[in-house]
Design an enzyme around this catalytic site. Structure first.
Site, PDB file in Angstrom:
ATOM      1  N   ASP A   1       0.819  -1.211   0.000  1.00 29.75           N
ATOM      2  CA  ASP A   1       0.000   0.000   0.000  1.00 29.75           C
ATOM      3  C   ASP A   1       0.858   1.268   0.000  1.00 29.75           C
ATOM      4  O   ASP A   1       1.861   1.345   0.711  1.00 29.75           O
ATOM      5  CB  ASP A   1      -0.837  -0.040   1.302  1.00 29.75           C
ATOM      6  CG  ASP A   1      -1.786   1.125   1.436  1.00 29.75           C
ATOM      7  OD1 ASP A   1      -2.711   1.210   0.638  1.00 29.75           O
ATOM      8  OD2 ASP A   1      -1.588   1.945   2.370  1.00 29.75           O
TER       9      ASP A   1
ATOM     10  N   GLU B   1       1.294  -0.512  -5.147  1.00 23.06           N
ATOM     11  CA  GLU B   1       0.288   0.531  -5.317  1.00 23.06           C
ATOM     12  C   GLU B   1       0.988   1.880  -5.397  1.00 23.06           C
ATOM     13  O   GLU B   1       1.383   2.439  -4.375  1.00 23.06           O
ATOM     14  CB  GLU B   1      -0.719   0.568  -4.155  1.00 23.06           C
ATOM     15  CG  GLU B   1      -1.871   1.499  -4.501  1.00 23.06           C
ATOM     16  CD  GLU B   1      -2.451   2.342  -3.355  1.00 23.06           C
ATOM     17  OE1 GLU B   1      -3.520   2.918  -3.542  1.00 23.06           O
ATOM     18  OE2 GLU B   1      -1.825   2.436  -2.287  1.00 23.06           O
TER      19      GLU B   1
HETATM   20  C1  GLC Z   1      -4.335   3.165  -0.228  1.00 20.86           C
HETATM   21  C2  GLC Z   1      -5.612   2.384  -0.018  1.00 20.86           C
HETATM   22  C3  GLC Z   1      -6.659   3.260   0.585  1.00 20.86           C
HETATM   23  C4  GLC Z   1      -6.139   3.832   1.886  1.00 20.86           C
HETATM   24  C5  GLC Z   1      -4.793   4.532   1.681  1.00 20.86           C
HETATM   25  C6  GLC Z   1      -4.131   4.860   2.979  1.00 20.86           C
HETATM   26  O1  GLC Z   1      -4.481   4.150  -1.180  1.00 20.86           O
HETATM   27  O2  GLC Z   1      -6.030   1.817  -1.244  1.00 20.86           O
HETATM   28  O3  GLC Z   1      -7.861   2.561   0.788  1.00 20.86           O
HETATM   29  O4  GLC Z   1      -7.062   4.738   2.402  1.00 20.86           O
HETATM   30  O5  GLC Z   1      -3.890   3.711   0.979  1.00 20.86           O
HETATM   31  O6  GLC Z   1      -3.678   3.689   3.607  1.00 20.86           O
END
Ligand code: GLC
Length: 544
Positions: free
Chosen positions: A202, A244
């Protein structure tokens, strides 16, 4: 052909929100044991790998992305043993399981932060990023624009500001501290030892901060991520890391390193352009972004997706495009969130099965390993009256009974109500009904997956565009040694007739999804007529 360590290159991923999937103990929350009971459904759909949203201890200020204990499972979701049983049962069916790894930040309830804020001398103080002013790192953008005014929040107990890229309840960890790096590697080890097949990592662009930069994609960040990869490769070969990073393709490329950082990364900028193209009835946007997507090092792959658990992000489009997307897809204020749109696939596409199928045709036939967001395979709707991103995280609609096949608890006791919007209620949209109906979206999606699995070219092959006389048509070759697939998608709501040139006269043409007769009209050209939003996957055997 690749060895099994590269299973992810051509895998179908399925993103599950455990709380929403199936409640095995009647408390109104989906759980890990419930998910295990639904593995046969996922197998039947053709899923190769589950991605589980965070299931760790958390005060749930960001639905579990705010972790207060990396080593415990949220009580509502079950126990470590439940997770192990889930993994074992998934593996028996040939399904892998990856989980979310949230390393950029913790919850402010995490004992590290609690210790850090109370005492400047605490050995945990340096686990977070503190400052006496809120004027540092001013070139870093704010991500949660609707709720946060600054990336710094004053903490009374600490007597200093702390740094956070997301909610103020999610302080960023300080990756300049080697103990933080070590602590995260310990977390990685713990879950890999338990048997998970990898992680969706993440928010990785934000690990380090440096003055005078955007504090995104820094060299220090890449260096640490490479260390994580080295650790995983050395100790757990075959497990994967999915990145991500909501960034432009050229900025995501370094996250693959030389094939020594991430195995996979989401292709964020493609996603909004699929929606733009579908609405503009013009394939140009899709072609534009894929043309500026650089080739990847060996052993790497994009993960493509239509929707996920967050808002449909519009960070990777221009300001004018964002306004246009909002006008087109989010006419009501409640449909907007931060720089995005909090709606699901089916409601964005007006519940129009032909259009939704077309979106899936693109997802499954363009380069990348596709990720399906739970419920999109049946065209589940959303609930814009729930706050934040909760409207796209409602209970899975298994059948049309009063309890939706989700839980034996009464609906008022559920974590969220089922969708009730006209056209999308569980009586109208559910798994059981669609499985019983051969022309349903579910069957079409499943069929595309079946066909895709017979065609390694879709995972491994190159992409080359074919010029047609119609801008509404996206036509492309996917090619690999010995296999050629021709894909044509009609973005128009009107029938399109056009001619496709062939390099050589094929000896055989096979319509893989529709089973219709296709033949050459003469010469090396194919005349095709596609109905509104129709798509065609043609297997082409050229002479040897
Ligand atoms: C990522 C996740 C999201 C979350 C963010 C902070 O973007 O997909 O759902 O709020 O990280 O952890």
């Amino acid at each position: 052909m690749p060895d099994d360590r590269q299973w992810y290159i051509n895998a179908i991923f399925y993103e599950v929100y455990v709380r929403a999937f199936y409640d095995s103990n009647g408390d109104g929350d989906g759980d890990l044991a419930g998910l295990r009971l639904k593995l046969d459904y996922l197998k039947e759909l053709g899923v190769d790998c589950l991605w589980l949203l965070p299931f760790y201890h958390s005060p749930l200020k960001d639905d579990g992305y705010d972790i207060s204990d990396y080593y415990q499972i949220l009580a509502e979701y079950g126990t470590i043993e439940d997770l192990q049983a889930l993994i074992a049962a998934a593996h028996q069916r040939g399904i892998r399981v990856i989980t979310d790894l949230v390393m950029n930040h913790t919850s402010d309830q995490h004992p590290w932060f609690q210790a850090a804020r109370l005492d400047r001398q605490s050995s945990y103080r340096d686990f977070y990023v503190w400052s006496d002013t809120d004027q540092k790192y001013r070139d870093a953008r704010i991500i949660f624009l609707d709720t946060e005014a600054s990336n710094w929040t004053w903490d009374e107990l600490a007597g200093q500001y702390f740094w956070h890229r997301f909610f103020a309840s999610q302080p960023d960890l300080n990756f300049d501290n080697p103990r933080v790096q070590r602590a995260i590697l310990d977390v990685v080890k713990f879950w890999l030892d338990l048997g998970v097949d990898g992680f969706r990592a993440d928010a990785v662009p934000y690990l380090f901060e440096r003055e005078g930069t955007s504090c995104e994609n820094l060299p220090e960040t890449h260096a640490f991520l490479k260390e994580v990869r080295r650790y995983v490769d050395e100790n757990y070969p075959g497990r994967v890391l999915l990145c991500e990073a909501n960034q432009w393709p050229e900025d995501v490329l370094p996250y693959f390193g030389q094939g020594d950082e991430f195995h996979l990364a989401f292709h964020f900028p493609l996603m909004p352009r699929l929606f733009m193209a579908l609405r503009q009835q013009d394939a140009g946007q899709v072609r534009w972004i894929l043309d500026r997507t650089p080739p990847l090092p060996d052993g790497c792959q994009w993960c493509t997706f239509l929707r996920n658990h967050d808002e449909l992000t519009l960070e990777m489009v221009t300001e004018a495009e964002r306004q246009w997307m909002w006008e087109q897809y989010a006419p009501e204020a409640r449909m907007r969130l931060n720089q995005g749109i909090r709606r699901r696939l089916a409601s964005l596409l007006d519940h129009d099965q032909a259009l939704i199928e077309l979106a899936f045709s693109l997802l499954f036939s363009l380069p990348g390993a596709p990720v399906i967001y739970y419920g999109d395979e049946i065209g589940m709707g959303d609930n814009i009256w729930l706050d934040d991103r909760n409207g796209v995280r409602t209970p899975m609609q298994w059948d049309g009974s009063p309890n939706v096949g989700f839980s034996t608890a009464q609906a008022p006791d559920w974590y969220a109500p089922p969708v009730s919007a006209a056209g999308y209620s569980p009586e109208q949209v559910n798994v059981a009904a669609q499985r019983a109906h051969p022309d349903s979206l579910w069957h079409r999606v499943r069929r595309m997956i079946v066909v895709r699995k017979e065609l390694p070219v879709l995972g491994w092959g190159s992409l080359s565009w074919i010029e047609t006389s119609s801008p509404a048509v996206a036509a492309y070759w996917r090619g690999i040694e010995g296999q050629r697939l021709l894909v044509v998608n009609n973005f128009s709501r009107a029938e399109q007739e056009f001619t496709l040139p062939f390099p050589e006269t094929p000896v055989r043409l096979e319509d893989l999804l529709g089973g219709r007769q296709v033949s050459l009209t003469g010469g090396n050209e194919l005349n095709i007529t596609l109905g509104p939003c129709q798509y065609l996957w043609l297997k082409v055997d050229l002479p040897r």
